[in-house]
Design a protein around this motif. Structure first.
Motif, PDB file in Angstrom:
ATOM      1  N   MET A  34       0.840  -1.180   0.000  1.00  0.00           N
ATOM      2  CA  MET A  34       0.000   0.000   0.000  1.00  0.00           C
ATOM      3  C   MET A  34       0.883   1.241   0.000  1.00  0.00           C
ATOM      4  O   MET A  34       1.910   1.279   0.668  1.00  0.00           O
ATOM      5  CB  MET A  34      -0.915  -0.021   1.218  1.00  0.00           C
ATOM      6  N   ALA A  58       0.831   8.599  -2.868  1.00  0.00           N
ATOM      7  CA  ALA A  58      -0.452   8.508  -3.558  1.00  0.00           C
ATOM      8  C   ALA A  58      -0.891   9.878  -4.052  1.00  0.00           C
ATOM      9  O   ALA A  58      -1.367  10.021  -5.182  1.00  0.00           O
ATOM     10  CB  ALA A  58      -1.507   7.910  -2.633  1.00  0.00           C
ATOM     11  N   THR A  68     -12.893  11.265 -12.049  1.00  0.00           N
ATOM     12  CA  THR A  68     -12.117  10.574 -11.016  1.00  0.00           C
ATOM     13  C   THR A  68     -11.657   9.188 -11.473  1.00  0.00           C
ATOM     14  O   THR A  68     -10.569   8.764 -11.110  1.00  0.00           O
ATOM     15  CB  THR A  68     -12.913  10.442  -9.703  1.00  0.00           C
ATOM     16  N   ASP A  69     -12.483   8.510 -12.268  1.00  0.00           N
ATOM     17  CA  ASP A  69     -12.077   7.176 -12.738  1.00  0.00           C
ATOM     18  C   ASP A  69     -10.832   7.245 -13.609  1.00  0.00           C
ATOM     19  O   ASP A  69      -9.945   6.398 -13.500  1.00  0.00           O
ATOM     20  CB  ASP A  69     -13.211   6.498 -13.506  1.00  0.00           C
ATOM     21  N   ARG A  79      -7.892   7.899 -11.327  1.00  0.00           N
ATOM     22  CA  ARG A  79      -7.625   6.675 -10.554  1.00  0.00           C
ATOM     23  C   ARG A  79      -6.914   5.643 -11.415  1.00  0.00           C
ATOM     24  O   ARG A  79      -5.912   5.062 -11.004  1.00  0.00           O
ATOM     25  CB  ARG A  79      -8.933   6.109 -10.017  1.00  0.00           C
ATOM     26  N   ASN A  80      -7.412   5.434 -12.606  1.00  0.00           N
ATOM     27  CA  ASN A  80      -6.791   4.448 -13.500  1.00  0.00           C
ATOM     28  C   ASN A  80      -5.376   4.850 -13.891  1.00  0.00           C
ATOM     29  O   ASN A  80      -4.471   4.017 -13.915  1.00  0.00           O
ATOM     30  CB  ASN A  80      -7.644   4.247 -14.749  1.00  0.00           C
ATOM     31  N   GLY A 134      -3.066   4.645 -10.684  1.00  0.00           N
ATOM     32  CA  GLY A 134      -2.920   3.333 -10.057  1.00  0.00           C
ATOM     33  C   GLY A 134      -3.272   3.292  -8.586  1.00  0.00           C
ATOM     34  O   GLY A 134      -2.927   2.339  -7.892  1.00  0.00           O
ATOM     35  N   ILE A 135      -3.985   4.315  -8.109  1.00  0.00           N
ATOM     36  CA  ILE A 135      -4.392   4.311  -6.706  1.00  0.00           C
ATOM     37  C   ILE A 135      -5.862   3.931  -6.607  1.00  0.00           C
ATOM     38  O   ILE A 135      -6.599   4.003  -7.593  1.00  0.00           O
ATOM     39  CB  ILE A 135      -4.124   5.672  -6.016  1.00  0.00           C
ATOM     40  N   SER A 136      -6.281   3.534  -5.438  1.00  0.00           N
ATOM     41  CA  SER A 136      -7.670   3.115  -5.255  1.00  0.00           C
ATOM     42  C   SER A 136      -8.597   4.327  -5.233  1.00  0.00           C
ATOM     43  O   SER A 136      -8.183   5.458  -4.959  1.00  0.00           O
ATOM     44  CB  SER A 136      -7.822   2.346  -3.937  1.00  0.00           C
ATOM     45  N   LEU A 137      -9.858   4.078  -5.530  1.00  0.00           N
ATOM     46  CA  LEU A 137     -10.854   5.147  -5.498  1.00  0.00           C
ATOM     47  C   LEU A 137     -10.970   5.714  -4.082  1.00  0.00           C
ATOM     48  O   LEU A 137     -11.062   6.933  -3.899  1.00  0.00           O
ATOM     49  CB  LEU A 137     -12.210   4.630  -5.982  1.00  0.00           C
ATOM     50  N   LYS A 138     -10.927   4.852  -3.096  1.00  0.00           N
ATOM     51  CA  LYS A 138     -11.016   5.297  -1.700  1.00  0.00           C
ATOM     52  C   LYS A 138      -9.875   6.257  -1.371  1.00  0.00           C
ATOM     53  O   LYS A 138     -10.082   7.301  -0.743  1.00  0.00           O
ATOM     54  CB  LYS A 138     -10.981   4.090  -0.766  1.00  0.00           C
ATOM     55  N   CYS A 139      -8.682   5.927  -1.807  1.00  0.00           N
ATOM     56  CA  CYS A 139      -7.520   6.782  -1.559  1.00  0.00           C
ATOM     57  C   CYS A 139      -7.672   8.111  -2.298  1.00  0.00           C
ATOM     58  O   CYS A 139      -7.407   9.177  -1.738  1.00  0.00           O
ATOM     59  CB  CYS A 139      -6.246   6.066  -1.991  1.00  0.00           C
TER      60      CYS A 139
END
Length: 66
Positions: free
Chosen positions: A1, A7, A29-30, A33-34, A37-42
Motif C-alpha cells: 500500500m 499517492a 475521477t475514474d 484513478r486508472n 494506479g491508486i484506489s478510489l477510496k484513496c
C-alpha cells in the motif's frame, strides 16, 4: 500500500497529464484513478483533504478581507 504522500503525488501527476491531453472538463475521477494506479477510496480521501484546505483558505481570506 502506498503512503499518503506518494499517492497524492501520483494522483496530481496523473491529473495534470490528463488535463493537458484531454482538457479539464473531460477528466473524471475514474480516469485519474486508472492513470495513477491508486484506489478510489484513496483518491477520494486526497480530494476530501484538498477541499477542506480550500475551505479553510476561503474562510481565512474572508476574515482578512472582511
Amino acid at each position: 500500500m502506498l503512503d499518503q504522500e506518494t499517492a497524492r503525488e501520483r494522483a496530481l501527476e496523473a491529473a495534470e497529464e490528463l488535463f493537458h491531453s484531454r482538457g479539464i472538463q473531460a477528466v473524471g475521477t475514474d480516469a485519474v484513478r486508472n492513470a495513477s494506479g491508486i484506489s478510489l477510496k484513496c483518491l477520494l480521501s486526497i480530494l476530501s483533504c484538498a477541499f477542506a484546505q480550500l475551505r479553510i483558505r476561503t474562510v481565512r481570506s474572508r476574515l482578512v478581507d472582511g
